[in-house]
Design a protein around this motif. Sequence first.
Motif, mmCIF file in Angstrom:
data_model
loop_
_atom_site.group_PDB
_atom_site.id
_atom_site.type_symbol
_atom_site.label_atom_id
_atom_site.label_comp_id
_atom_site.label_asym_id
_atom_site.label_seq_id
_atom_site.Cartn_x
_atom_site.Cartn_y
_atom_site.Cartn_z
ATOM 1 N N ALA A 89 -4.866 -2.827 -7.349
ATOM 2 C CA ALA A 89 -5.904 -2.658 -6.337
ATOM 3 C C ALA A 89 -6.417 -1.214 -6.319
ATOM 4 O O ALA A 89 -5.982 -0.365 -7.099
ATOM 5 C CB ALA A 89 -5.357 -3.062 -4.962
ATOM 6 N N GLU A 90 -7.314 -0.920 -5.407
ATOM 7 C CA GLU A 90 -7.990 0.373 -5.325
ATOM 8 C C GLU A 90 -6.996 1.537 -5.268
ATOM 9 O O GLU A 90 -6.084 1.562 -4.446
ATOM 10 C CB GLU A 90 -8.871 0.407 -4.077
ATOM 11 C CG GLU A 90 -9.614 1.714 -3.877
ATOM 12 C CD GLU A 90 -10.538 1.698 -2.682
ATOM 13 O OE1 GLU A 90 -11.142 2.748 -2.372
ATOM 14 O OE2 GLU A 90 -10.665 0.628 -2.046
ATOM 15 N N ARG A 137 0.830 -1.205 0.000
ATOM 16 C CA ARG A 137 0.000 0.000 0.000
ATOM 17 C C ARG A 137 0.873 1.269 0.000
ATOM 18 O O ARG A 137 1.769 1.430 0.819
ATOM 19 C CB ARG A 137 -0.909 0.001 1.227
ATOM 20 C CG ARG A 137 -1.834 1.212 1.332
ATOM 21 C CD ARG A 137 -2.635 1.163 2.622
ATOM 22 N NE ARG A 137 -3.505 2.313 2.728
ATOM 23 C CZ ARG A 137 -4.739 2.364 2.256
ATOM 24 N NH1 ARG A 137 -5.255 1.302 1.672
ATOM 25 N NH2 ARG A 137 -5.480 3.445 2.387
ATOM 26 N N GLY A 166 -9.906 -2.666 -8.033
ATOM 27 C CA GLY A 166 -10.493 -1.780 -7.032
ATOM 28 C C GLY A 166 -10.860 -0.443 -7.628
ATOM 29 O O GLY A 166 -10.299 -0.027 -8.658
ATOM 30 N N GLU A 172 -3.136 -1.008 -2.855
ATOM 31 C CA GLU A 172 -3.884 0.239 -2.766
ATOM 32 C C GLU A 172 -2.945 1.453 -2.796
ATOM 33 O O GLU A 172 -1.977 1.511 -2.039
ATOM 34 C CB GLU A 172 -4.712 0.281 -1.474
ATOM 35 C CG GLU A 172 -5.810 -0.752 -1.400
ATOM 36 C CD GLU A 172 -5.333 -2.090 -0.851
ATOM 37 O OE1 GLU A 172 -4.092 -2.293 -0.774
ATOM 38 O OE2 GLU A 172 -6.183 -2.924 -0.497
ATOM 39 N N GLY A 217 -4.598 2.248 -7.067
ATOM 40 C CA GLY A 217 -3.251 1.943 -7.538
ATOM 41 C C GLY A 217 -3.069 2.308 -9.001
ATOM 42 O O GLY A 217 -4.036 2.490 -9.748
ATOM 43 N N ALA A 231 -8.632 2.628 -9.707
ATOM 44 C CA ALA A 231 -7.362 2.080 -10.194
ATOM 45 C C ALA A 231 -7.111 2.575 -11.621
ATOM 46 O O ALA A 231 -8.046 2.873 -12.370
ATOM 47 C CB ALA A 231 -7.386 0.557 -10.156
#
Length: 430
Positions: A240-241, A183, A267, A213, A243, A270
């Motif tokens: 992911a979210e 992350r 996510g 993320e 990213g 993204a």
Amino acid sequence: MNIQTPSGNAAGFLHRYAGLAERLPGAGVEAVRRLREAAAETLAAAGLPSRRVEAWRYTDLTPVLRAEFREALTPVDEAVELPPARAERRAVFVDGRFRADLSSLDGLDAAALSDVVGDVAGRLNTVASASQPMVTLNTLLFEDGLVLDVAEGVDAGRLELLSLASGETESTIHPRHLIRLARGARLVLLETAASPSGARHLHNPVFEIEVAEAAVLTHVRVQREAAGAYHLAHLGVRVAEGGTYDGFVLNAGGRISRSETHLALLGPRATAHLNGAQLVAEGQLADTTTALDHAAPNCASRQTVKTVLSGRSRGVFQGKILVRREAQKTDGYQMNQALLLSEDAEIDSKPQLEIYADDVKCSHGATAGALDPDSLFYLRARGIPADTARAMLVRAFLQEAVEIVEDEVARDALDEAVQGWWVGHGGEAA
């Protein structure tokens, strides 16, 4: 399956596996052994793809299948001439094997796959599907690769990944690279694949990449292998979210080169950039194939791929954007443009959209043409020699794609590769 007596178009690779099975990394690790045996069974049953397979209809692997590949025998301590460094840290692989004596990974959580394969066995083949034939082949025969983890919130700066071939006749190289950004992490990965003139090898790299993320990975790939080499690369990427995966690939070498990317936006918010350029000369084929899966809402993707073809050459672009029902507010763009410098050159372009959501903004397109005669005349009329004028127009055509790369060092590497290709194929510096 009896791997002692394989048949079919993958028989040579299966014979090689049978002879190397006990010497390959992870031979004593049950999970790795099962992966390799499953790959052997898949290859024995399905073989490697022919042009009857839709995803490979434009790219004929017959020369690869006819070659008699063998294990690279380069001693691990053989002296190697390295190109000038573009980053303080670099991971160097020679004939697919990690060279600690040439590498500098200070401050990174990184290791050679051959050293830690038992610890990371659970991460193998979790991104790229075993149904992909070149991934299956890599799973069967991989020996080494880079395992890199960037911790949460860490900006790891730039890292060079050099894949160099020694030039041994018809050797085969199957690196497996596992890259994971936690992350909020950041990394600029500058990858170069190169081999000496006259080399005839198969380079079959597989990347499994995870971007967590709010993490950002800039991945610039430059393929400058010998004109007689085969380069068949596969990238599996999960974002992911929040990213971002910002990718650019330049194919400027190899008798047959194919860069295949399967990327999933998993996510909200993204982002993916899958840009690139292909420089294709006499007798060469370059193939860029992508599959972009919008699996979450409010995601964006951009893709611009430009191809320059000279002599009797062939370029391929296959790009698919899938927008799932739940991926509302998707913003996707895809463009492929080709510049043909010869009447004998050919481009096959197949952009695709598959949309199941109803609130999206998606577009795609493809163009192909020759140098603009009016622009060429304008430059010649001002005293610019013909080759220089052509070089200027080709560079201008490619500039839009190269300028997309924000990292200055990476952009300089691309400019150098483009200039080297043009000069090496009968042109003059612009």
